[in-house]
Scaffold this active site. Sequence first.
Site, mmCIF file in Angstrom:
data_model
loop_
_atom_site.group_PDB
_atom_site.id
_atom_site.type_symbol
_atom_site.label_atom_id
_atom_site.label_comp_id
_atom_site.label_asym_id
_atom_site.label_seq_id
_atom_site.Cartn_x
_atom_site.Cartn_y
_atom_site.Cartn_z
ATOM 1 N N HIS A 103 -6.587 -1.058 3.859
ATOM 2 C CA HIS A 103 -7.098 -1.268 2.495
ATOM 3 C C HIS A 103 -6.802 -2.689 2.054
ATOM 4 O O HIS A 103 -5.793 -3.278 2.446
ATOM 5 C CB HIS A 103 -6.495 -0.260 1.507
ATOM 6 N N HIS A 105 -6.098 -4.920 -1.279
ATOM 7 C CA HIS A 105 -5.772 -4.932 -2.707
ATOM 8 C C HIS A 105 -6.539 -6.084 -3.357
ATOM 9 O O HIS A 105 -6.474 -7.224 -2.874
ATOM 10 C CB HIS A 105 -4.286 -5.206 -2.934
HETATM 11 P P1 AMP Z 1 0.182 -0.310 0.317
HETATM 12 O O1 AMP Z 1 1.596 -0.279 -0.224
HETATM 13 O O2 AMP Z 1 -0.343 -1.674 0.610
HETATM 14 O O3 AMP Z 1 0.023 0.649 1.472
HETATM 15 O O4 AMP Z 1 -0.722 0.218 -0.876
HETATM 16 C C1 AMP Z 1 -0.996 1.548 -1.118
HETATM 17 C C2 AMP Z 1 -1.510 1.621 -2.525
HETATM 18 O O5 AMP Z 1 -2.138 2.879 -2.708
HETATM 19 C C3 AMP Z 1 -0.417 1.521 -3.597
HETATM 20 O O6 AMP Z 1 -0.678 0.399 -4.432
HETATM 21 C C4 AMP Z 1 -0.529 2.846 -4.374
HETATM 22 O O7 AMP Z 1 -0.351 2.690 -5.748
HETATM 23 C C5 AMP Z 1 -1.954 3.274 -4.041
HETATM 24 N N1 AMP Z 1 -2.194 4.711 -4.112
HETATM 25 C C6 AMP Z 1 -1.426 5.701 -3.622
HETATM 26 N N2 AMP Z 1 -1.999 6.915 -3.861
HETATM 27 C C7 AMP Z 1 -3.170 6.652 -4.510
HETATM 28 C C8 AMP Z 1 -4.214 7.473 -5.045
HETATM 29 N N3 AMP Z 1 -4.183 8.812 -4.935
HETATM 30 N N4 AMP Z 1 -5.251 6.871 -5.666
HETATM 31 C C9 AMP Z 1 -5.290 5.530 -5.770
HETATM 32 N N5 AMP Z 1 -4.351 4.703 -5.300
HETATM 33 C C10 AMP Z 1 -3.294 5.252 -4.680
#
Ligand code: AMP
Length: 140
Positions: A103, A105
Amino acid sequence: MEDKKESCLFCRIARGEIPSYKVYEDNEVLAFLDISPASRGHTLVIPKEHFPDFTLCPKNILAHCFEVAQLIAQAQIRQLGATGTNVLTNVGKSAGQTVRHFHIHVIPRYEDDGLQLAFPPHRLEDKEMLLLQDSIRKGV
Ligand code: AMP
Ligand code: ZN
């Protein structure tokens, strides 16, 4: 891989099994609001297909994801009054990756938003810089 896809949070979001605040969708890519936003409008861009991280994503899909990330960044600036955007992707636990589905950001920035994405400065000796340069060049 199959089992991982079954339980993977972002695969489940892509399949619509878990609700999300979608802001963009096409056949290959989905963008939705981060549930714990670092700033107003913080968006995640994902391929619908499961690839664990940036380094493992095929380049055509990677390019498509970054094109969508650019559209999102432009929309954040136009629609939300953001004055900048941080675009980043975490690879691996040591880099803070918590969801093993690639993903991007896209984090809109506002004047004086106080958000700190810190890269503490370090100085390395010239010798070490040259060794690093050589190692990375050999691997590209
Ligand atoms: P990372 O730490 O780069 O793996 O980012 C994962 C991101 O996913 C974090 O910023 C979380 O806040 C986000 N996240 C986790 N669960 C969900 C969800 N159900 N819907 C949207 N974002 C999410
Ligand atoms: Zn997945």
